[in-house]
Design an enzyme around this catalytic site. Structure first.
Site, mmCIF file in Angstrom:
data_model
loop_
_atom_site.group_PDB
_atom_site.id
_atom_site.type_symbol
_atom_site.label_atom_id
_atom_site.label_comp_id
_atom_site.label_asym_id
_atom_site.label_seq_id
_atom_site.Cartn_x
_atom_site.Cartn_y
_atom_site.Cartn_z
ATOM 1 N N CYS A 12 1.272 -1.178 0.348
ATOM 2 C CA CYS A 12 0.129 -0.474 0.324
ATOM 3 C C CYS A 12 0.734 1.139 -0.468
ATOM 4 C CB CYS A 12 -0.620 0.243 1.240
ATOM 5 S SG CYS A 12 -2.308 1.341 1.338
ATOM 6 N N HIS B 3 -9.082 -3.840 -2.538
ATOM 7 C CA HIS B 3 -8.046 -2.556 -1.558
ATOM 8 C C HIS B 3 -8.355 -1.337 -1.744
ATOM 9 C CE1 HIS B 3 -3.437 -2.350 -0.525
ATOM 10 N NE2 HIS B 3 -4.592 -0.494 -1.374
ATOM 11 N N GLU B 4 -8.948 -0.856 -2.754
ATOM 12 C CA GLU B 4 -9.507 1.127 -2.812
ATOM 13 C C GLU B 4 -10.899 0.835 -1.901
ATOM 14 O OE1 GLU B 4 -6.093 0.970 -4.348
ATOM 15 O OE2 GLU B 4 -7.075 1.706 -3.769
ATOM 16 N N HIS C 298 -9.799 1.133 1.535
ATOM 17 C CA HIS C 298 -9.260 1.855 2.321
ATOM 18 C C HIS C 298 -10.686 3.396 2.562
ATOM 19 C CE1 HIS C 298 -5.450 2.178 1.678
ATOM 20 N NE2 HIS C 298 -5.233 1.719 0.863
HETATM 21 O O1 LIG Z 1 -4.451 2.331 -2.621
HETATM 22 C C1 LIG Z 1 -3.960 1.951 -3.569
HETATM 23 N N1 LIG Z 1 -2.572 1.318 -2.927
HETATM 24 O O2 LIG Z 1 -1.946 1.416 -1.504
HETATM 25 C C2 LIG Z 1 -1.408 1.218 -4.122
HETATM 26 C C3 LIG Z 1 -1.380 -0.365 -3.917
HETATM 27 C C4 LIG Z 1 -2.051 -0.743 -4.433
HETATM 28 C C5 LIG Z 1 -2.896 -2.240 -4.386
HETATM 29 C C6 LIG Z 1 -1.366 -3.163 -4.271
HETATM 30 C C7 LIG Z 1 -1.857 -4.989 -3.928
HETATM 31 C C8 LIG Z 1 -2.729 -5.089 -4.622
HETATM 32 C C9 LIG Z 1 -4.592 -4.351 -4.735
HETATM 33 C C10 LIG Z 1 -3.970 -2.872 -4.515
HETATM 34 NI NI NI Z 2 -3.781 0.737 -0.964
#
Ligand SMILES: OCN(O)CCCc1ccccc1
Ligand code: NI
EC number: 3.5.1.88
Length: 184
Positions: free
Chosen positions: A111, A154-155, A158
């Site tokens: 992240c 993942h988003e 957040h």
């Molecule tokens: O929130 C987005 N960010 O922190 C960038 C990394 C995004 C991400 C990384 C690994 C698996 C899914 C999503």
């Molecule tokens: Ni992230």
């Protein structure tokens, strides 16, 4: 343009708050923020620009990661040949359907707001349907599976104050749930 210095790191409460619903029509300020977020992702995936500006590559960015507690995330996912397979601003996104079957990335997740490696599988629904609004406020439903589903979860996490490692099994970080797919 957004730089790494603009990205809020873990420990800052804004990452743990549920973000506010975005209202339409979008203010000029919100439109500019959305554009800046997508531009950050594009720059971060461009080797020269990433090197020049010391950007960590990212496939997603949530507004609260740049300190704005609004329910919107930019997603920019390339395939192995750098062809873009998903470029979306997810505004007020919700998961409206999800499979029982889980998936996790074999190499775990990272992240932009977490400056350390946190090893372990992050179990997520392998298939989801999300409902969100685009920049014009139109409602869109999209069904995603595998890597795109992982990134969008993942988003959306957040935007609800969750970080990827909240989902890692504390007793056994590499525990494989029944029928869970591991994506290498
Ligand atoms: O929130 C987005 N960010 O922190 C960038 C990394 C995004 C991400 C990384 C690994 C698996 C899914 C999503
Ligand atoms: Ni992230």
């Amino acid at each position: 343009m957004l730089l790494m210095k603009d990205i809020v790191r873990e420990g800052n409460d804004v990452l743990r708050k549920v973000t506010d619903e975005v209202t339409f029509p979008l203010s000029d300020e919100t439109k500019k923020l959305a554009e800046d977020m997508m531009t950050f992702l594009k720059n971060s995936q461009n080797p020269e620009l990433a090197k020049k500006h010391q950007l960590r590559p990212g496939v997603g960015l949530a507004a609260n990661q740049v300190g704005v507690s609004k329910a919107m995330s930019a997603v920019l996912i390339p395939d192995a040949d750098d062809n873009i397979i998903m470029e979306e601003m997810l505004i007020n996104p919700k998961v409206i359907r999800q499979s029982v079957r889980k998936v996790a990335l074999g190499e775990g997740e990272g992240c932009l707001s977490v400056d350390r490696n946190v090893p372990g599988y992050v179990p997520r629904a392998n298939k989801i349907t999300i409902r969100y609004q685009n920049m014009d406020g139109e409602f869109i439903e999209k069904t995603l599976k595998g890597y795109e589903a992982i990134v969008c979860q993942h988003e959306i996490d957040h935007l609800n104050g969750h970080l990827f490692y909240d989902r890692i099994n504390q007793e056994n970080p590499f525990f494989v749930e029944t029928n869970m797919l591991i994506l290498e």
